[in-house]
Design a protein around this motif. Structure first.
Motif, short mmCIF file in Angstrom:
data_model
loop_
_atom_site.label_atom_id
_atom_site.label_comp_id
_atom_site.label_asym_id
_atom_site.label_seq_id
_atom_site.Cartn_x
_atom_site.Cartn_y
_atom_site.Cartn_z
N UNK A 69 -4.72 4.57 -5.90
CA UNK A 69 -4.71 3.11 -5.71
C UNK A 69 -5.73 2.70 -4.64
N UNK A 70 -6.38 1.58 -4.88
CA UNK A 70 -7.35 1.05 -3.92
C UNK A 70 -7.20 -0.46 -3.86
N UNK A 92 -13.57 5.89 0.61
CA UNK A 92 -14.17 7.00 -0.14
C UNK A 92 -13.20 8.18 -0.10
N UNK A 93 -13.04 8.83 -1.22
CA UNK A 93 -12.31 10.10 -1.25
C UNK A 93 -13.35 11.21 -1.38
N UNK A 94 -13.37 12.10 -0.42
CA UNK A 94 -14.27 13.25 -0.48
C UNK A 94 -13.45 14.47 -0.87
N UNK A 121 0.84 -1.20 0.00
CA UNK A 121 0.00 0.00 0.00
C UNK A 121 0.88 1.25 0.00
N UNK A 122 1.92 1.23 0.83
CA UNK A 122 2.82 2.39 0.86
C UNK A 122 3.50 2.60 -0.50
N UNK A 123 3.91 1.51 -1.13
CA UNK A 123 4.57 1.61 -2.44
C UNK A 123 3.61 2.16 -3.50
N UNK A 124 2.37 1.66 -3.51
CA UNK A 124 1.38 2.12 -4.49
C UNK A 124 1.05 3.60 -4.25
N UNK A 125 0.88 3.98 -2.99
CA UNK A 125 0.58 5.38 -2.69
C UNK A 125 1.79 6.26 -3.01
N UNK A 126 2.99 5.74 -2.78
CA UNK A 126 4.18 6.51 -3.12
C UNK A 126 4.25 6.81 -4.61
#
Length: 143
Positions: A98-99, A107-109, A23-28
């Motif tokens: 990424x999800x 959810x992204x608001x 998750x950290x890699x994808x968000x990075x």
């Protein structure tokens, strides 16, 4: 326009969800794209609500409620501040986030950040002067 993008996670599963290396890699990688495009101004992840508190104002009283907020169905897990040309551009960037396909609902608001023009006559020259003075003071304190 600036927007605040809040990452809402499932409140009931808050303690059970820990970020993984993947998750950290994808968000990075996603954050790298945002920065290269000049969109990302800032952002942070938040610790679980068990380590937070809420201050509630109601009926003339003030109450402090320590976390966790088990009654909450959704909690803010993090945020970004983006500079975009429109809400539509922000939505397009958010759709690329990424999800975890097998993970809990997230959810992204996206909320535009108000500008002086949004407040009309309520934003007096005195209020503007106070805001400018506070901005200078913050800059001196935190660089």
């Amino acid at each position: 326009m600036k927007v605040l993008v809040m990452i809402e996670g499932a409140g009931a599963d808050e303690e059970a969800i820990a970020p993984t290396t993947e998750m950290f890699e994808a968000m990075g990688r996603y954050n790298e794209e945002l920065v290269r495009a000049g969109v990302m101004l800032g952002g942070e992840g938040l610790l679980p609500s068990a380590r937070g508190a809420r201050v509630v104002f109601e009926g003339g009283t003030t109450t402090v409620v320590d976390g966790p907020f088990a009654e909450a169905k959704e909690l803010i897990a993090g945020y970004w501040i983006w500079e975009v040309s429109s809400l539509e551009e922000a939505v397009e960037w958010a759709k690329r986030c990424p999800a975890d396909a097998g993970g809990p609902r997230a959810v992204l608001e996206i909320r535009p950040i108000a500008t002086v023009e949004d407040f009309g006559d309520a934003y007096t020259p005195e209020v503007a002067a106070q805001e400018a003075r506070l901005a200078d003071e913050i800059a001196k304190q935190h660089g």
